[in-house]
Design a protein around this motif. Structure first.
Motif, PDB file in Angstrom:
ATOM      1  N   ARG A  44       8.147  -9.673  18.051  1.00 55.92           N
ATOM      2  CA  ARG A  44       7.181  -9.757  17.051  1.00 55.92           C
ATOM      3  C   ARG A  44       8.048  -8.872  15.733  1.00 55.92           C
ATOM      4  N   VAL A  45       8.744  -7.928  16.212  1.00 55.96           N
ATOM      5  CA  VAL A  45       9.476  -7.014  15.375  1.00 55.96           C
ATOM      6  C   VAL A  45      10.672  -7.897  14.789  1.00 55.96           C
ATOM      7  N   LEU A  46      11.374  -8.628  15.604  1.00 55.57           N
ATOM      8  CA  LEU A  46      12.514  -9.377  15.245  1.00 55.57           C
ATOM      9  C   LEU A  46      11.954 -10.633  14.248  1.00 55.57           C
ATOM     10  N   ARG A  47      10.937 -11.212  14.532  1.00 57.88           N
ATOM     11  CA  ARG A  47      10.137 -12.204  13.675  1.00 57.88           C
ATOM     12  C   ARG A  47       9.949 -11.582  12.425  1.00 57.88           C
ATOM     13  N   ILE A  48       9.498 -10.411  12.534  1.00 58.33           N
ATOM     14  CA  ILE A  48       9.241  -9.776  11.046  1.00 58.33           C
ATOM     15  C   ILE A  48      10.046  -9.676  10.406  1.00 58.33           C
ATOM     16  N   GLN A  49      11.309  -9.059  11.053  1.00 60.48           N
ATOM     17  CA  GLN A  49      12.771  -8.681  10.234  1.00 60.48           C
ATOM     18  C   GLN A  49      13.257 -10.010   9.754  1.00 60.48           C
ATOM     19  N   ALA A  50      12.988 -11.133  10.447  1.00 61.96           N
ATOM     20  CA  ALA A  50      13.510 -12.380  10.041  1.00 61.96           C
ATOM     21  C   ALA A  50      12.730 -12.945   8.746  1.00 61.96           C
ATOM     22  N   GLU A  51      11.344 -12.934   8.691  1.00 53.57           N
ATOM     23  CA  GLU A  51      10.685 -13.149   7.722  1.00 53.57           C
ATOM     24  C   GLU A  51      10.865 -12.511   6.420  1.00 53.57           C
ATOM     25  N   PHE A  52      11.291 -11.209   6.618  1.00 55.36           N
ATOM     26  CA  PHE A  52      11.725 -10.231   5.009  1.00 55.36           C
ATOM     27  C   PHE A  52      12.981 -10.926   4.838  1.00 55.36           C
TER      28      PHE A  52
END
Length: 243
Positions: A44-52
């Motif tokens: 999830r952290v990586l997906r959040i980072q990707a969305e930013f």
């Protein structure tokens, strides 16, 4: 015990001296099995980072913009739908891009007004159980899974908010913006409430209850500008940019 992680050389052994059936690397590289790992917190952290990263990349060169909020339930025959179109068109004529949530109702109206004016019509969508997807008038659309990432984009890339009548989602965006402005997290961030009949009761309550009870200051309430005039709503931003 110090609580620090320990490092063990050689193969990791289970109790009794047995070797584990699989290794960490094997579980990572093995494409078989279920997809449960995509729901773990590190992923999830990586997906959040990707969305930013996606949001920043898509909007970095947007230029001056105003976020327009309002109910997804606003119908095309509602006077507020027409007002949303007119507000967006005036913003376009004044050189602003228009950012909405990309959905139906008031958001669609604002995107339509910006698009038909030849301006930049932006939609920041969100993954919801009953979300209809982007409306047809969005020229630049970005979809998000996480509300807080999307909210960051609304504030970061807009010079302020124009808020049409809306429900819980509209209230959420409104009061989050007020909190950020009150605490100095954003500066020079005008907020216009369009529709005095709809918003008047709320502003009266803020003054007569919150302010009277000392929970907020007069300057906090003054951050809200209420109007029924399209040109006044837009000129509120233009006047600030000219100073």
């Amino acid at each position: 015990m110090t609580g620090r992680p320990t490092h063990q050389k050689g193969p990791v052994r289970l109790k009794g001296g047995q070797l584990p059936d699989t290794t960490t690397d094997q579980r990572l590289l093995d494409s078989r099995g279920d997809a449960g790992w995509v729901h773990t917190d590190p992923w999830r952290v990586l997906r959040i980072q990707a969305e930013f990263v996606e949001g920043f990349g898509a909007l970095a060169e947007l230029g001056p913009a105003v976020s327009v909020f309002g109910s997804a339930r606003t119908q095309p025959d509602d006077p507020m739908y027409a007002a949303g179109e007119q507000i967006a068109a005036r913003l376009c004529e004044a050189g602003y891009a228009v950012i909405t949530g990309g959905g139906p109702g008031a958001m669609e109206a604002a995107n339509k007004g910006a698009h038909e004016c030849g301006g930049v019509s932006v939609g920041l969508g969100i993954e919801l159980p009953h979300e209809q997807g982007m409306n047809e008038w969005v020229d630049l659309g970005v979809n998000f899974r996480y509300f807080f990432v999307r909210k960051t984009m609304f504030v970061k890339y807009a010079q302020g908010f124009i808020v049409l009548p809306g429900g819980f989602g509209t209230m959420d965006e409104l009061f989050e913006a007020l909190t950020l402005a009150q605490t100095g997290k954003v500066t020079s961030f005008p907020i216009v409430l369009f529709g005095s009949a709809y918003w008047g009761g709320l502003v009266d309550w803020l003054r007569e209850t919150m302010l009277a009870d000392g929970k907020v200051g007069a300057a906090d309430i003054d951050m809200l500008h209420v109007t029924d005039d399209v040109d006044e709503a837009v000129s509120y931003f233009v006047a600030r940019d000219d100073t």
